[in-house]
Design a protein around this motif. Structure first.
Motif, short mmCIF file in Angstrom:
data_model
loop_
_atom_site.label_atom_id
_atom_site.label_comp_id
_atom_site.label_asym_id
_atom_site.label_seq_id
_atom_site.Cartn_x
_atom_site.Cartn_y
_atom_site.Cartn_z
N ARG A 86 64.68 31.40 59.04
CA ARG A 86 64.04 31.93 57.83
C ARG A 86 62.73 31.24 57.51
O ARG A 86 62.00 31.69 56.63
CB ARG A 86 65.00 31.86 56.64
N GLY A 87 62.39 30.16 58.23
CA GLY A 87 61.09 29.52 58.04
C GLY A 87 61.20 28.18 57.35
O GLY A 87 61.86 28.05 56.32
N GLU A 88 60.48 27.21 57.90
CA GLU A 88 60.56 25.85 57.36
C GLU A 88 59.62 25.64 56.18
O GLU A 88 59.94 24.95 55.23
CB GLU A 88 60.24 24.83 58.47
N SER A 89 58.42 26.27 56.26
CA SER A 89 57.42 26.06 55.20
C SER A 89 57.34 27.28 54.30
O SER A 89 57.81 28.37 54.64
CB SER A 89 56.05 25.79 55.81
N GLU A 90 56.71 27.10 53.16
CA GLU A 90 56.57 28.19 52.20
C GLU A 90 55.80 29.36 52.80
O GLU A 90 56.19 30.52 52.68
CB GLU A 90 55.86 27.67 50.94
N MET A 91 54.68 29.07 53.46
CA MET A 91 53.86 30.13 54.05
C MET A 91 54.61 30.84 55.18
O MET A 91 54.57 32.07 55.29
CB MET A 91 52.54 29.56 54.57
N THR A 92 55.31 30.07 56.01
CA THR A 92 56.07 30.67 57.10
C THR A 92 57.14 31.62 56.56
O THR A 92 57.33 32.72 57.08
CB THR A 92 56.72 29.58 57.97
N ARG A 93 57.84 31.17 55.52
CA ARG A 93 58.87 32.04 54.93
C ARG A 93 58.26 33.33 54.39
O ARG A 93 58.84 34.41 54.53
CB ARG A 93 59.61 31.29 53.82
N CYS A 94 57.09 33.22 53.78
CA CYS A 94 56.42 34.42 53.24
C CYS A 94 56.00 35.36 54.37
O CYS A 94 56.13 36.58 54.25
CB CYS A 94 55.21 34.01 52.41
N GLN A 95 55.49 34.81 55.46
CA GLN A 95 55.08 35.65 56.59
C GLN A 95 56.29 36.35 57.22
O GLN A 95 56.21 37.54 57.58
CB GLN A 95 54.36 34.78 57.64
N ILE A 96 57.38 35.63 57.36
CA ILE A 96 58.60 36.23 57.91
C ILE A 96 59.10 37.34 57.00
O ILE A 96 59.45 38.45 57.46
CB ILE A 96 59.68 35.15 58.11
N THR A 97 59.14 37.07 55.69
CA THR A 97 59.56 38.09 54.73
C THR A 97 58.67 39.32 54.79
O THR A 97 59.14 40.47 54.69
CB THR A 97 59.54 37.51 53.30
N GLN A 98 57.38 39.10 54.98
CA GLN A 98 56.42 40.21 55.08
C GLN A 98 56.77 41.14 56.23
O GLN A 98 56.81 42.37 56.08
CB GLN A 98 55.02 39.62 55.27
N PHE A 99 57.06 40.58 57.42
CA PHE A 99 57.41 41.40 58.57
C PHE A 99 58.74 42.12 58.37
O PHE A 99 58.90 43.28 58.74
CB PHE A 99 57.47 40.54 59.84
N MET A 100 59.70 41.44 57.77
CA MET A 100 61.01 42.05 57.53
C MET A 100 60.90 43.22 56.57
O MET A 100 61.48 44.29 56.80
CB MET A 100 61.98 41.00 57.00
N ASN A 101 60.14 43.05 55.50
CA ASN A 101 60.00 44.12 54.51
C ASN A 101 59.23 45.31 55.06
O ASN A 101 59.57 46.47 54.78
CB ASN A 101 59.31 43.58 53.25
N THR A 102 58.18 45.02 55.85
CA THR A 102 57.41 46.12 56.44
C THR A 102 58.26 46.91 57.43
O THR A 102 58.19 48.14 57.50
CB THR A 102 56.16 45.58 57.15
N ALA A 103 59.09 46.20 58.19
CA ALA A 103 60.00 46.89 59.12
C ALA A 103 60.99 47.76 58.36
O ALA A 103 61.30 48.88 58.78
CB ALA A 103 60.74 45.86 59.97
N GLU A 104 61.48 47.28 57.25
CA GLU A 104 62.47 48.02 56.46
C GLU A 104 61.87 49.26 55.81
O GLU A 104 62.52 50.32 55.75
CB GLU A 104 63.04 47.10 55.38
#
Length: 424
Positions: A86-104
């Motif tokens: 799910r990501g170690e840093s705040e920015m990484t978590r946001c980037q991962i969430t961005q890809f997941m939401n766009t895919a959904e």
């Protein structure tokens, strides 16, 4: 290697749910123990009081653990996958969430509209599928560009971003994207095969074969999944036992019988026309199952002007169309009242625009050289509210217009966006 100290719990889902498979794969990475409930039935289990007490929004998949209950795919995957996914840093978590939401929101709905007809879950609605293909290809083009110099979507290792997008693409790569289609997306295919062949992924879904021939609409599966309701026979009235006849008084002589009035013969629609070359049932069968060029080839080879005619229709009172569901109901009601015309005609009626600014327009192919709705008084109820115009199919521009309707090629009408299509 799976990380230690994962979580454990029970996953409620139906078979072959890609969202549940995403959770199971995440658990492989996170060292979590996820047991799938063996007796879950979609539409039954998730409506019981016991289920709703744990998951009040009825969502599936859902996860029950000693730490608490979750009923959102990404929340569950984040929990069982651990911090690395799910990501170690705040920015990484946001980037991962961005890809997941766009895919959904962008990828998954388009993929479903393309795939569901192949599984017989949705009708072969060409306009819907065409729009879904545009949306899917737009997404893939953006992803192709993004992955030009990247191995993973975020950072230098597999994350939930990679797993989510790959799982939502899996059936498309397996059933739709053949070698020709994959050649347009070299970077995406390289990335996809990297992710989908990870050990943690194959332990859950096995090996994913790439498509060799794109799947088509499965008419038999659709018929099996959407059986027509059986006609109920009317109960016969209960016969009362006959009473013994009482002796009758002598009857007066019966009057002389009057000759019965001759019955008025009902003319069958189009019974005065010779058998046409083009078969309407075959045309409709091709419309639902074949590509546009095959449909038009059959039309060109069998359509004879006069045996059949093509008409455009536009609702006369578009200024009165204020509520979308009522606008669609106008067309649905019309089709219901035309049930007896089905073997003589084919029609496409589209609704365009937003509430208070809508139009109903369409195209029809029907029997004979006159407006075929007038062949039966029962068919004229709705058509009187439409402006109709016969198209001369010898003109290339009219033939091209008909083909555009068949292909579902209208995203808007005079600037009004496509809202809904109705197929007769």
């Amino acid at each position: 290697m799976p990380a230690p100290n994962g979580v454990s719990g029970t996953l409620y889902t139906y078979a072959n749910n890609p969202r549940a498979q995403l959770i199971q794969i995440a658990a492989e990475y996170g060292g979590s123990t996820v047991k799938v409930s063996p007796d879950f039935t979609m539409g039954v289990t998730n409506t019981t009081p016991e289920y709703l007490a744990k998951f009040p929004f009825k969502q599936v998949p859902a996860f029950e653990s000693s730490a608490g209950n979750l009923s959102d795919t990404f929340a569950i995957a984040s929990l069982v996958g651990g911090s690395a996914l799910r990501g170690e840093s705040e920015m990484t978590r946001c980037q991962i969430t961005q890809f997941m939401n766009t895919a959904e929101t962008s990828l998954f709905p388009a993929a479903c509209q393309i795939l569901y007809p192949c599984w017989g879950l949705m009708p072969n609605n060409k306009n819907v599928i065409a729009k879904a293909n545009v949306q899917f290809n737009d997404y893939m083009s953006s992803l192709e560009s993004y992955l030009n110099d990247k191995t993973y979507l975020v950072g230098e290792a597999v994350t939930l971003a990679d797993l989510t997008v790959a799982m939502y693409l899996r059936d498309m790569y397996n059933m739709i994207l053949d070698e020709s289609a994959r050649s347009k997306y070299i970077n995406v295919t390289r990335w996809f095969t990297t992710i989908i062949n990870q050990d943690e992924v194959t332990r859950v879904v096995g090996t994913t074969a790439l498509c060799t021939k794109p799947a088509q609409f499965d008419a038999k599966a659709f018929a099996a999944n959407h059986p027509k309701p059986a006609k109920q026979e009317k109960a016969k009235p209960e016969q009362k036992p006959k009473q013994e006849a009482k002796p009758k008084a002598a009857a007066a002589p019966a009057p002389a019988e009057q000759p019965a009035a001759p019955k008025k013969e009902t003319k069958k629609p189009f019974s005065d026309l010779p058998k046409p070359k083009m078969d309407m049932e075959q045309f409709k069968r091709l419309y639902w199952n074949a590509e546009t060029h095959e449909i038009m080839q059959y039309f060109d080879e069998n359509f004879i002007d006069g045996e059949w005619s093509v008409w455009t229709t536009t609702y006369k009172y578009n200024n009165e169309l204020t509520v979308t569901h009522k606008t669609n109901n106008l067309v649905k009601g019309m089709f219901q009242r035309l049930e007896t015309m089905k073997k003589h005609a084919f029609g496409l009626m589209y609704v365009f625009g937003e509430p208070n600014d809508q139009v109903i327009t369409g195209i029809w192919l029907g029997r004979g050289d006159k407006l075929f709705f007038n062949e039966d008084d029962n068919w004229t109820t709705d058509i009187v509210h439409y402006d109709t115009e016969r198209l001369d199919m010898a003109k290339p521009e009219n033939r091209a217009l008909f083909e555009k309707w068949i292909a579902g090629g209208f995203d808007d009408w005079q600037g009004k966006p496509f809202e809904k299509d109705h197929i007769y």
